[in-house]
Design an enzyme around this catalytic site. Sequence first.
Site, PDB file in Angstrom:
ATOM      1  N   ASN A 129      18.452  48.226  54.796  1.00  0.00           N
ATOM      2  CA  ASN A 129      19.450  48.753  54.525  1.00  0.00           C
ATOM      3  C   ASN A 129      20.584  47.911  54.059  1.00  0.00           C
ATOM      4  O   ASN A 129      20.772  46.954  55.048  1.00  0.00           O
ATOM      5  CB  ASN A 129      19.753  49.798  55.445  1.00  0.00           C
ATOM      6  CG  ASN A 129      18.699  51.143  55.553  1.00  0.00           C
ATOM      7  OD1 ASN A 129      17.907  51.312  54.661  1.00  0.00           O
ATOM      8  ND2 ASN A 129      18.442  51.231  56.920  1.00  0.00           N
ATOM      9  N   HIS A 162      18.628  42.722  58.929  1.00  0.00           N
ATOM     10  CA  HIS A 162      17.351  43.217  59.789  1.00  0.00           C
ATOM     11  C   HIS A 162      16.535  43.888  58.804  1.00  0.00           C
ATOM     12  O   HIS A 162      16.831  44.791  57.876  1.00  0.00           O
ATOM     13  CB  HIS A 162      17.733  43.915  60.925  1.00  0.00           C
ATOM     14  CG  HIS A 162      18.514  45.056  60.708  1.00  0.00           C
ATOM     15  ND1 HIS A 162      20.117  44.959  60.509  1.00  0.00           N
ATOM     16  CD2 HIS A 162      18.344  46.485  60.509  1.00  0.00           C
ATOM     17  CE1 HIS A 162      20.551  46.209  60.197  1.00  0.00           C
ATOM     18  NE2 HIS A 162      19.924  46.864  60.289  1.00  0.00           N
ATOM     19  N   ASP A 207      12.774  48.679  67.792  1.00  0.00           N
ATOM     20  CA  ASP A 207      14.080  49.484  67.463  1.00  0.00           C
ATOM     21  C   ASP A 207      14.286  50.433  68.635  1.00  0.00           C
ATOM     22  O   ASP A 207      13.361  50.938  69.420  1.00  0.00           O
ATOM     23  CB  ASP A 207      13.878  50.150  66.179  1.00  0.00           C
ATOM     24  CG  ASP A 207      15.316  50.800  65.825  1.00  0.00           C
ATOM     25  OD1 ASP A 207      15.595  50.270  64.762  1.00  0.00           O
ATOM     26  OD2 ASP A 207      15.803  51.748  66.329  1.00  0.00           O
ATOM     27  N   GLN A 216      23.204  50.704  56.604  1.00  0.00           N
ATOM     28  CA  GLN A 216      23.318  49.869  57.282  1.00  0.00           C
ATOM     29  C   GLN A 216      24.319  50.023  58.167  1.00  0.00           C
ATOM     30  O   GLN A 216      25.454  50.304  58.115  1.00  0.00           O
ATOM     31  CB  GLN A 216      23.672  48.510  56.499  1.00  0.00           C
ATOM     32  CG  GLN A 216      23.683  47.433  57.333  1.00  0.00           C
ATOM     33  CD  GLN A 216      23.813  45.945  56.325  1.00  0.00           C
ATOM     34  OE1 GLN A 216      24.186  45.967  55.404  1.00  0.00           O
ATOM     35  NE2 GLN A 216      23.527  44.926  57.045  1.00  0.00           N
TER      36      GLN A 216
HETATM   37  P1  AMP Z   1      20.531  49.825  60.254  1.00  0.00           P
HETATM   38  O1  AMP Z   1      20.848  51.197  60.206  1.00  0.00           O
HETATM   39  O2  AMP Z   1      19.549  49.807  58.954  1.00  0.00           O
HETATM   40  O3  AMP Z   1      21.526  48.993  60.406  1.00  0.00           O
HETATM   41  O4  AMP Z   1      19.642  49.664  61.433  1.00  0.00           O
HETATM   42  C1  AMP Z   1      20.024  49.379  62.675  1.00  0.00           C
HETATM   43  C2  AMP Z   1      18.946  49.632  63.638  1.00  0.00           C
HETATM   44  O5  AMP Z   1      19.196  48.942  64.886  1.00  0.00           O
HETATM   45  C3  AMP Z   1      18.769  51.203  64.290  1.00  0.00           C
HETATM   46  O6  AMP Z   1      17.588  51.619  63.702  1.00  0.00           O
HETATM   47  C4  AMP Z   1      19.168  51.249  65.494  1.00  0.00           C
HETATM   48  O7  AMP Z   1      18.340  52.067  66.156  1.00  0.00           O
HETATM   49  C5  AMP Z   1      18.790  49.618  66.040  1.00  0.00           C
HETATM   50  N1  AMP Z   1      19.501  49.525  66.992  1.00  0.00           N
HETATM   51  C6  AMP Z   1      20.728  49.259  67.442  1.00  0.00           C
HETATM   52  N2  AMP Z   1      20.917  48.553  68.602  1.00  0.00           N
HETATM   53  C7  AMP Z   1      19.749  48.155  69.048  1.00  0.00           C
HETATM   54  C8  AMP Z   1      19.425  47.529  70.212  1.00  0.00           C
HETATM   55  N3  AMP Z   1      20.255  46.838  71.087  1.00  0.00           N
HETATM   56  N4  AMP Z   1      18.078  47.188  70.218  1.00  0.00           N
HETATM   57  C9  AMP Z   1      17.165  47.597  69.372  1.00  0.00           C
HETATM   58  N5  AMP Z   1      17.447  48.297  68.410  1.00  0.00           N
HETATM   59  C10 AMP Z   1      18.910  48.608  68.246  1.00  0.00           C
END
Ligand code: AMP
Length: 113
Positions: free
Chosen positions: A86, A99, A31, A93
């Site tokens: 989430n 994910h 992440d 989310q």
């Molecule tokens: P969620 O809030 O459960 O949808 O989680 C999305 C997650 O994706 C967050 O923890 C972000 O930090 C992570 N995220 C967003 N863009 C990237 C990226 N390009 N590479 C790695 N993690 C990412």
Amino acid sequence: MVSDCIFCRIVAGEIPADVVTSGERVIAFRDLNPQAPTHVLVIPREHHETVGALAAEDPKALADVVTVAAEVAAEESGGSYRLVVNTGAAAGQTVGHVHAHVLGGRSLGWPPG
Ligand code: AMP
């Protein structure tokens, strides 16, 4: 592939990611904004919006997501971890490609916020 999906673009190699492991149906990468010493996202290669949709449409990929999450946690946090998916904006989310967050390497509070 969904062209405006950031995680589809990671799968396609269009956006760089710190990939931990990559298989036939899933990939795992760190992440960007880690919330624990281990914070890895495990995703199916194919686009499904939610974990429920993934279960209905590709249960083998869901099983692979969970298996890879356990393997990452075994490797990085001694097998003690939290697996978070989430689902929906109110639950946090922000990316509409399912994910699983693998969180570990520190004590984790309960209940979550
Ligand atoms: P969620 O809030 O459960 O949808 O989680 C999305 C997650 O994706 C967050 O923890 C972000 O930090 C992570 N995220 C967003 N863009 C990237 C990226 N390009 N590479 C790695 N993690 C990412």
